[in-house]
Scaffold this active site. Structure first.
Site: not given
Ligand code: 13P
Length: 254
Positions: A12-14, A100, A102, A170, A176, A216
């Site tokens: 997942n490159w975000k 996700h 985020e 997650e 992160g 992570s």
């Protein structure tokens, strides 16, 4: 008998990457895949929408799949700035991440919306990677298993099965942060998720659904976290932006 679960490693490159570096990263991974022939794991790259076409071209023929990071619930229409699952499929995607944390946090997405997005993904022929996970407060309050079970129940699309749905666990606090649950804690949550899937879909179907761990994951901890009995791969953020690191995580899974 449940079908064997081939490990899936999703990057997942975000909101990272511009054309040249993205193409270099995707090309590097495609070369590594060709060099191996038929790796025991499956790779999917989820770049930002702007890079999907370039990444799809760079990995064409390598067996590496491409996915979006989100999709709209509708196929088309007056939704400025949004991208539909059909559009992702049209660009060569075969996966899309939905729910996700985020997006849940930044865009107020709830389980009902995530479910609708996952159903739109399935309708477009994409495989949905449905994300769930507890916050730090929920974990400290002893509500981890109840939280993920509730999210799973409310976010899982109608028609979900091993062929079209992947679950990604997650923990929000692990994303992160450099922190992860212990291997025992991850296995406990994954086994619980599989048990909940079995209640809904039956043991065989649940036994074939891949449940990824994310948060992570690095080359250093991948072997310990991603080879647990009910962990079928990883959803990798920061470490997926480095070809060597991402590849080494994938190799640790098998
Ligand atoms: P990190 O691997 O950077 O912790 O991100 C995990 C994640 O959110 C993947 O979707």
């Amino acid at each position: 008998m449940p079908a064997p679960r081939r490990p899936l490693i999703a990057g997942n490159w975000k909101m990272n990457g511009l054309g040249a570096e993205a193409e270099a990263l995707a090309t590097d991974l495609a070369r590594r895949t060709w060099a191996v022939g038929a790796p025991a794991f499956e790779l999917v790259l989820c770049p930002p929408f702007t890079l999907v076409a370039r990444v799809a071209a760079a990995v064409a023929g390598s067996g590496i799949a491409v996915g979006g990071q989100d999709c709209h619930t509708e196929e088309k229409g007056a939704h400025t700035g949004d991208v539909s699952a059909a559009m992702l499929a049209d660009l060569g995607c075969s996966f899309v991440i939905v729910g996700h944390s985020e997006r849940r946090a930044d865009h107020g997405e709830d389980d009902t919306l995530v479910k609708a997005k996952a159903e739109a993904a399935l309708a477009a022929g994409l495989r949905a990677i449905v994300c769930i996970g507890e916050t730090e407060a929920e974990r400290h309050g002893g509500r981890t298993l109840a939280t993920v079970a509730g999210q799973l129940d409310a976010s899982l699309p109608v028609g979900a099965g091993a062929a079209n749905t992947v679950v990604a666990y997650e923990p929000v606090w692990a994303i992160g942060s450099g922190l992860t649950p212990s291997a025992e804690e991850i296995q406990e949550v994954h086994a619980h998720i599989r048990g909940e899937l079995a209640k809904r879909l039956g043991t065989d179907e649940a036994g074939g659904i891949r449940i990824l761990y994310g948060g992570s994951v690095k080359p250093e901890n991948a072997a310990a976290l991603l080879t647990l009995a009910d962990v079928d791969g990883g959803l990798i953020g920061g470490a997926s932006l480095d070809a060597g690191g991402f590849w080494s995580i994938a190799e640790s899974c098998v």
